[in-house]
Write a protein that holds these residues in place. Structure first.
Motif, PDB file in Angstrom:
ATOM      1  N   THR A   1     -11.736  -7.760  -4.811  1.00 21.95           N
ATOM      2  CA  THR A   1     -11.378  -5.908  -3.937  1.00 21.95           C
ATOM      3  C   THR A   1     -12.354  -5.339  -3.957  1.00 21.95           C
ATOM      4  O   THR A   1     -12.476  -4.136  -3.789  1.00 21.95           O
ATOM      5  CB  THR A   1     -11.487  -5.280  -5.797  1.00 21.95           C
ATOM      6  OG1 THR A   1     -12.652  -5.736  -6.537  1.00 21.95           O
ATOM      7  CG2 THR A   1      -9.647  -6.292  -6.147  1.00 21.95           C
TER       8      THR A   1
ATOM      9  N   SER B   1       0.350  -1.411  -0.209  1.00 23.48           N
ATOM     10  CA  SER B   1      -0.094   0.048   0.091  1.00 23.48           C
ATOM     11  C   SER B   1       0.899   1.038  -0.287  1.00 23.48           C
ATOM     12  O   SER B   1       0.657   1.922   0.104  1.00 23.48           O
ATOM     13  CB  SER B   1      -0.894  -0.333   1.377  1.00 23.48           C
ATOM     14  OG  SER B   1      -1.594  -1.292   1.671  1.00 23.48           O
TER      15      SER B   1
ATOM     16  N   SER C   1      -0.759   3.884  -3.201  1.00 31.84           N
ATOM     17  CA  SER C   1      -1.644   4.520  -2.299  1.00 31.84           C
ATOM     18  C   SER C   1      -2.284   5.183  -1.005  1.00 31.84           C
ATOM     19  O   SER C   1      -1.933   6.289  -0.972  1.00 31.84           O
ATOM     20  CB  SER C   1      -2.698   3.601  -2.950  1.00 31.84           C
ATOM     21  OG  SER C   1      -2.318   2.808  -2.048  1.00 31.84           O
TER      22      SER C   1
ATOM     23  N   ILE D   1      -4.480  -0.941   0.778  1.00 30.72           N
ATOM     24  CA  ILE D   1      -4.091  -2.677  -0.258  1.00 30.72           C
ATOM     25  C   ILE D   1      -4.982  -3.546   0.524  1.00 30.72           C
ATOM     26  O   ILE D   1      -4.007  -4.559   0.530  1.00 30.72           O
ATOM     27  CB  ILE D   1      -3.710  -2.357  -1.457  1.00 30.72           C
ATOM     28  CG1 ILE D   1      -4.034  -0.821  -2.168  1.00 30.72           C
ATOM     29  CG2 ILE D   1      -4.425  -3.386  -1.843  1.00 30.72           C
ATOM     30  CD1 ILE D   1      -5.380  -0.714  -2.200  1.00 30.72           C
TER      31      ILE D   1
ATOM     32  N   ARG E   1      -9.963   0.380   1.251  1.00 26.26           N
ATOM     33  CA  ARG E   1      -9.186   0.711   0.094  1.00 26.26           C
ATOM     34  C   ARG E   1      -8.788   2.264   0.097  1.00 26.26           C
ATOM     35  O   ARG E   1      -8.706   3.209  -0.843  1.00 26.26           O
ATOM     36  CB  ARG E   1      -9.961  -0.104  -2.114  1.00 26.26           C
ATOM     37  CG  ARG E   1      -8.987   1.235  -2.949  1.00 26.26           C
ATOM     38  CD  ARG E   1     -10.017  -0.370  -3.915  1.00 26.26           C
ATOM     39  NE  ARG E   1      -8.901  -1.349  -3.420  1.00 26.26           N
ATOM     40  CZ  ARG E   1      -8.762  -2.227  -4.758  1.00 26.26           C
ATOM     41  NH1 ARG E   1      -9.109  -1.455  -6.227  1.00 26.26           N
ATOM     42  NH2 ARG E   1      -7.992  -3.369  -4.121  1.00 26.26           N
TER      43      ARG E   1
ATOM     44  N   ASP F   1      -6.441  -7.900   0.644  1.00 31.64           N
ATOM     45  CA  ASP F   1      -7.727  -8.739  -0.420  1.00 31.64           C
ATOM     46  C   ASP F   1      -8.261  -9.946   0.297  1.00 31.64           C
ATOM     47  O   ASP F   1      -7.570 -10.461   1.743  1.00 31.64           O
ATOM     48  CB  ASP F   1      -6.880  -9.218  -1.351  1.00 31.64           C
ATOM     49  CG  ASP F   1      -5.601  -9.950  -1.468  1.00 31.64           C
ATOM     50  OD1 ASP F   1      -4.977 -10.688  -0.459  1.00 31.64           O
ATOM     51  OD2 ASP F   1      -4.631  -9.922  -2.504  1.00 31.64           O
TER      52      ASP F   1
END
Length: 606
Positions: free
Chosen positions: A596, A16, A19, A317, A312, A319
């Motif tokens: 996602t 991450s 971002s 990030i 997010r 999953d």
């Protein structure tokens, strides 16, 4: 801390990095060194406080007093949200006592999955989360506010409010719960009546009587579904006051906690000199803590998508694999229905959140040194709120469970793992909740029976055609096909077949209820059928292996045979029209994969 948790956190931080850096830059640019309304023109500001009383207008004309936004999901059809009716006045009075102003910035829609379950309106349920996020953004877009209070509880409401809160990450934000309803009939009895109805042994009157005895008053439904999982996760992230999640509505303690939450957000504003915006407070460690809390308690599978989505929104990030690996490292230490007989009130009476925090901290399973709305450190959350001579105080919580069938210890857990597993194979990637499964149900190898509507499965069950071992494949239920409705209506018939001794399982690109778990279910399958997932080629009679122990999900059909097959085509059959579904086409097409976050608000699958 446990090494596995540290390692997973570090890989999320690395993944991450870009971002998260961009996100922090964005919210720091949005910060104001004075009150946010100082940037407004005189005309803007006059509109912003036109309806306020004289005293509040005077405060808002100056630059020393905070203006707190109230965002509420109140409506009086949802039992969980009905208590919010009186909160704005309580909050405004409490904030006024601190010298600030609170304004009702906006209401957001709140639908009840319990009402829409198995109905056409359920097709809007997941998309309502993104609508709530956008509606919250509209309320906060006036730039009048220096902090926010979020009033929401149930399935998509809290995740929607979280997405918006992260988007407005420069604002200090506190979440304000309302609490669960008193316990009704035992969950076992409710399930028994549902299954008897599915078999035709009781009628609608008996079923309605049982349901009404279960869902019977204001407050959150008491099973450990998505609503109560939301509350637990929000408190584990430090966004509730300690012990606030499961205090009953319409009690003196509940009202004092609401007042305290209102006062607390004012202490986090720039004007108070203790600025702590939610976007900086919630970091990668907080998100890992949220997943740890979810898996340690066997919470709702819906949170797999929701945590991904609001993380997010904060540039973090994650999953499905992160959930899987955290679950492997975290033992199951609570038994709350559907993982056991107890409901959320029994959990609270057995030691509740304070004891849960104690076990997670002492077991090295959470990052203790995170920021919370009460300052740095989760140890503060091992306390519980009480009233002493009418004053709200916090005292040390329980050090051991009063009912070891409800809350265990990290040293002697109910299960060595959290019971949330990723399944992978040629069919794609899905998740399964194993914490509620009976021993021996984790592995199913059986022929497929393919459906494209849950009502067709119910009809086949009623005809007796499903009295056998099989894997029910219910496809074209994914985000882009149907908006990913929950398929909880399938639980009673599949549960009846399981009780008869048949090996049954469910495979779907849709969702199951947060209260599901009795029947092995590979859900949230990616890619979905409409995106060309292999589930679109499955035919009735194909052998499928679902292995909840090894994480395997395989269609046992040769590559040569599959190469000959065409993908089944989605038959809309009116599913995109009626009860407002025709208005959501643009959003349905934009939803990302479940892995996602099944979200329409971010770039696709990045």
């Amino acid at each position: 801390m446990k090494k596995e948790i540290v390692d997973i956190t570090q890989r999320i931080i690395e993944r991450s990095k870009n971002s998260r850096s961009a996100y922090l830059k964005k919210i720091r640019a949005a910060k104001s060194k004075t009150v946010h309304r100082a940037s407004l023109s005189c005309g803007n500001l006059a509109h912003g406080f036109a309806a306020c009383g004289k005293e509040d207008k005077q405060k808002l004309r100056g630059l020393n007093h905070s203006d707190i936004a109230i965002i509420s999901a109140y409506n009086d059809m949802l039992s969980a949200h009905q208590p919010y009716q009186t909160y704005p006045d309580i909050i405004k009075a409490a904030v006024s006592e601190t010298g600030g102003v609170a304004q009702f910035a906006g209401g957001v829609p709140a639908m009840c999955d319990g009402v829409t379950q198995g109905q056409p309106g359920m097709d809007l349920s997941l998309m309502s989360r993104d609508v709530i996020a956008m509606a919250t953004a509209v309320g906060l877009s006036h730039n009048m506010f220096d902090g926010a209070l979020m009033l929401g509880i149930c399935d998509k409401i809290v995740p929607g409010l979280m997405i918006a809160s992260m988007t407005f990450g420069h604002l200090p934000t506190v979440f304000v719960p309302a609490g669960p309803m008193p316990s009704g009939i035992p969950n076992k009895e409710k399930v028994r009546v549902r299954q008897k109805f599915a078999k035709g042994e009781v009628g609608k009157e008996e079923l309605l009587e049982a349901e009404s005895a279960s869902y019977h008053s204001a407050g959150t439904c008491t099973f450990f579904g998505t609503a109560n999982s939301n509350q637990l996760v929000v408190e584990v992230m430090g966004l509730h006051l300690p012990g606030a999640s499961f205090v009953a509505p319409n009690t003196e303690l509940r009202e004092e906690l609401t007042k305290a939450a209102a006062r607390q957000v004012t202490r986090l504003t720039e004007q108070a000199g203790n600025y702590m915006p939610i976007g900086e407070m919630i970091d990668e460690r907080s998100i890992v803590n949220a997943i740890v809390g979810l898996t340690a308690t066997g919470g709702s599978t819906n949170l797999t998508m929701h945590i991904i989505a609001f993380a997010r929104a904060a540039g973090i990030i994650i999953d499905f694999q992160d959930f899987n690996d955290i679950s492997d490292a975290v033992p199951l230490i609570t038994r709350i229905y559907p993982n056991g007989h107890a409901d959320i009130n029994h959990f609270e009476q057995s030691g509740g959140m304070a004891l849960l925090f104690k076990e997670l901290i002492e077991g090295g399973l959470v990052h203790e040194d995170v920021e919370t709305i009460c300052g740095r450190g989760l140890t503060r959350y091992t306390q519980k709120p009480i009233l002493k001579d009418g004053e709200l105080i916090w005292v040390d919580g329980a050090t051991e469970s009063s009912d070891k069938e409800v809350i265990a210890t990290v040293a002697q857990p109910f299960k060595a793992d959290g019971g949330l597993k990723v399944l992978k194979g040629n069919l794609g990637t899905s998740v399964i909740k194993t914490s509620s499964l009976r021993p021996g149900c984790e592995i199913v190898k059986a022929p497929a029976v393919v459906f494209e509507d849950q009502n067709d499965l119910d009809a086949a069950f009623q005809s007796g055609a499903l009295d056998k071992d099989f894997v029910a494949v219910v496809r074209f239920q994914g985000p882009k096909a149907r908006g990913m409705p929950e398929l909880h209506k399938l639980t009673p018939p599949l549960g009846v077949l399981q009780d008869k001794g048949f090996k049954v399982a469910l495979l779907t690109d849709g969702r199951m209820s947060g209260a599901s778990g009795k029947v092995p279910a590979a859900i949230h399958l990616c890619p979905e059928a409409l995106d060309g997932g292999l589930i679109a080629k499955v035919q009735t009679g194909d052998m499928i292996l679902l292995n909840g122990e090894t994480g395997e999900l395989t269609l046992l059909v040769s590559e040569e045979e599959l190469a000959k097959r065409e993908n089944a085509q989605f038959q809309v059959n009116g599913h995109h029209e009626g009860l407002g579904r025709e208005l959501f086409g643009f959003m349905r097409k934009s939803l990302s994969s479940a892995n996602t976050g099944a979200c329409s608000l971010f770039d696709q699958d990045v």
